[in-house]
Design a protein around this motif. Sequence first.
Motif, short mmCIF file in Angstrom:
data_model
loop_
_atom_site.label_atom_id
_atom_site.label_comp_id
_atom_site.label_asym_id
_atom_site.label_seq_id
_atom_site.Cartn_x
_atom_site.Cartn_y
_atom_site.Cartn_z
N PRO A 107 14.48 14.15 -50.31
CA PRO A 107 13.38 15.11 -50.43
C PRO A 107 13.60 16.40 -49.66
O PRO A 107 13.10 17.45 -50.06
CB PRO A 107 12.18 14.33 -49.86
N ASP A 108 14.37 16.36 -48.58
CA ASP A 108 14.60 17.56 -47.79
C ASP A 108 15.40 18.62 -48.55
O ASP A 108 15.40 19.80 -48.17
CB ASP A 108 15.34 17.23 -46.49
N ALA A 109 16.07 18.22 -49.64
CA ALA A 109 16.85 19.18 -50.44
C ALA A 109 15.96 20.30 -50.98
O ALA A 109 16.45 21.39 -51.28
CB ALA A 109 17.55 18.47 -51.59
N GLN A 110 14.65 20.06 -51.09
CA GLN A 110 13.73 21.03 -51.67
C GLN A 110 13.19 22.04 -50.66
O GLN A 110 12.51 23.00 -51.05
CB GLN A 110 12.51 20.31 -52.25
N ILE A 111 13.48 21.86 -49.40
CA ILE A 111 12.72 22.56 -48.37
C ILE A 111 12.84 24.08 -48.45
O ILE A 111 11.88 24.80 -48.17
CB ILE A 111 13.11 22.05 -46.97
N LEU A 112 14.00 24.60 -48.84
CA LEU A 112 14.16 26.05 -48.90
C LEU A 112 13.44 26.66 -50.11
O LEU A 112 13.34 27.88 -50.20
CB LEU A 112 15.65 26.41 -48.94
N GLY A 113 12.94 25.81 -50.99
CA GLY A 113 12.22 26.30 -52.16
C GLY A 113 10.70 26.25 -52.02
O GLY A 113 9.99 26.43 -53.00
N LEU A 114 10.19 26.04 -50.80
CA LEU A 114 8.75 26.07 -50.60
C LEU A 114 8.21 27.46 -50.94
O LEU A 114 8.88 28.47 -50.70
CB LEU A 114 8.41 25.72 -49.15
N PRO A 115 7.00 27.55 -51.50
CA PRO A 115 6.49 28.85 -51.97
C PRO A 115 6.27 29.85 -50.84
O PRO A 115 5.76 29.49 -49.77
CB PRO A 115 5.16 28.48 -52.64
N PHE A 116 6.69 31.08 -51.09
CA PHE A 116 6.49 32.21 -50.17
C PHE A 116 7.05 31.92 -48.77
O PHE A 116 6.52 32.38 -47.77
CB PHE A 116 5.01 32.59 -50.09
N LEU A 117 8.16 31.17 -48.73
CA LEU A 117 8.77 30.82 -47.45
C LEU A 117 9.50 32.01 -46.85
O LEU A 117 9.46 32.24 -45.65
CB LEU A 117 9.74 29.65 -47.65
N THR A 176 6.20 23.29 -57.32
CA THR A 176 5.69 24.29 -58.26
C THR A 176 4.37 23.84 -58.88
O THR A 176 3.41 24.62 -59.00
CB THR A 176 6.72 24.58 -59.36
N ILE A 177 4.31 22.57 -59.27
CA ILE A 177 3.11 22.05 -59.92
C ILE A 177 1.90 22.16 -58.99
O ILE A 177 0.84 22.67 -59.38
CB ILE A 177 3.32 20.58 -60.35
N ARG A 178 2.03 21.72 -57.75
CA ARG A 178 0.91 21.73 -56.81
C ARG A 178 0.53 23.16 -56.41
O ARG A 178 -0.65 23.46 -56.18
CB ARG A 178 1.25 20.91 -55.58
N THR A 179 1.50 24.06 -56.35
CA THR A 179 1.18 25.45 -56.01
C THR A 179 0.34 26.07 -57.11
O THR A 179 -0.66 26.75 -56.84
CB THR A 179 2.47 26.26 -55.80
N PHE A 180 0.73 25.85 -58.36
CA PHE A 180 -0.07 26.37 -59.47
C PHE A 180 -1.46 25.74 -59.49
O PHE A 180 -2.47 26.43 -59.70
CB PHE A 180 0.63 26.13 -60.80
N GLU A 181 -1.52 24.45 -59.28
CA GLU A 181 -2.81 23.76 -59.30
C GLU A 181 -3.73 24.31 -58.20
O GLU A 181 -4.94 24.46 -58.42
CB GLU A 181 -2.62 22.26 -59.13
N ALA A 182 -3.15 24.61 -57.04
CA ALA A 182 -3.96 25.17 -55.95
C ALA A 182 -4.52 26.54 -56.33
O ALA A 182 -5.56 26.96 -55.81
CB ALA A 182 -3.12 25.28 -54.68
N GLY A 183 -3.83 27.23 -57.25
CA GLY A 183 -4.30 28.53 -57.72
C GLY A 183 -5.16 28.44 -58.96
O GLY A 183 -5.45 29.46 -59.58
N GLY A 220 -0.25 29.75 -51.75
CA GLY A 220 1.02 29.07 -51.50
C GLY A 220 1.09 28.43 -50.14
O GLY A 220 1.54 27.29 -49.98
N ARG A 221 0.62 29.17 -49.12
CA ARG A 221 0.66 28.63 -47.76
C ARG A 221 -0.25 27.42 -47.64
O ARG A 221 0.07 26.44 -46.98
CB ARG A 221 0.25 29.68 -46.74
N GLY A 222 -1.41 27.50 -48.31
CA GLY A 222 -2.32 26.36 -48.27
C GLY A 222 -1.76 25.14 -48.98
O GLY A 222 -1.96 24.01 -48.53
N ALA A 223 -1.05 25.38 -50.07
CA ALA A 223 -0.46 24.26 -50.81
C ALA A 223 0.63 23.56 -50.01
O ALA A 223 0.82 22.34 -50.13
CB ALA A 223 0.11 24.76 -52.14
N ILE A 224 1.34 24.32 -49.20
CA ILE A 224 2.45 23.76 -48.44
C ILE A 224 2.00 22.62 -47.54
O ILE A 224 2.67 21.58 -47.43
CB ILE A 224 3.16 24.86 -47.62
N ASP A 225 0.87 22.80 -46.88
CA ASP A 225 0.42 21.78 -45.94
C ASP A 225 0.29 20.41 -46.59
O ASP A 225 0.66 19.39 -46.02
CB ASP A 225 -0.91 22.21 -45.31
N GLY A 226 -0.25 20.39 -47.82
CA GLY A 226 -0.36 19.12 -48.53
C GLY A 226 0.95 18.67 -49.13
O GLY A 226 1.24 17.47 -49.22
N LEU A 227 1.78 19.63 -49.53
CA LEU A 227 3.05 19.32 -50.19
C LEU A 227 4.03 18.61 -49.26
O LEU A 227 4.77 17.73 -49.70
CB LEU A 227 3.70 20.60 -50.70
#
Length: 346
Positions: A101-111, A177-184, A305-312
Amino acid sequence: MPSKPTMMRTALLLLALLCGSIAHAQTTIKIATIAPEGSGWVRELRAGSDAIKSATDGRVQFRYYPGGVMGTDAASVLRKIKLGQLQGAAMSSTDLETVDPDAQILGLPFLFESEAEIDAVRREVDPLLRASIESKGMVVLGMADGGFAYLMSTRPISTRQELAATKVWAPQGDLITIRTFEAGGVRPVTLPTADVYVALSTGLVETVGNSPSGAIIFQWHTRLKQMVDLPMTVLMAYLVVDGKAFAKISAADQQIVRDEMNRVFERLSQSNRRDNESARDVLAKQGIEIVASDPAQRAEWVAVGRGAIDGLIAEVGITPAMLDKVNAAIAAYRAANGGTRATPGD
């Protein structure tokens, strides 16, 4: 009956022939990728494999299966690697989620805020990600960033309301990506990347996210009309090989493979940025309107995006230790360069 000296000479000859065949044993590493044949990615991979073949006197060779012919979703490709039908793949960070799962970390939104920031953080974090993925049984032969992803559409998408009114694509299995869009307030259509062109052509999907050069590589730009100039996330790609298959190669040849593929992916990271710059011009000439992001809309999306990260972080399984390393690298860069934006998870 042959004399003992004759038998001894025969045995030595057979031993020499056997040793010679072992010394020149060939290992073929079969690699799948969704990148199309003729793309810069495939050309660079083939150049790297040619160099490896030459440096190892043919002991290590690569065979590529581009264009998704070995499967368009990560699950099928990983299953073929497990069965030995393939030895590896060029995959996105999302594709590697089930491995680590850590492979995704650099792709977090607006990082990230700039390419310079990406470079600074990757210098600190890439070795940690390599070690983490390799501890899970996959050897990382290369890592490259494909630049920032932007929203592009067949319809106007300048505001969140306009975006929500379109059919938005998210990569299959890409929870970030899915959760970021859903948060918006957007419920995306999930599809494998290889299916997006047809989906744009039929209207199943109207809005996509990709780098400018990625949109051209996959020919999506022929269906698009607008791009919002708001970098949302960084696209990361890995070249991974099954650890057991790689272990069959001698230590000396393993190092040759690692060194050459590292050079390939360094070139890819550099060329991706040049390609993205020129691709923006191509998109504009194609008639695609590049719309500047409104500051208020930008701030709103960054907040989403920042709000979605906490749950993601918990949902996708990113480890606190790796997140701390990324946050520390971002904070150090911004402290040295006047940046102040909070890092994820704070």
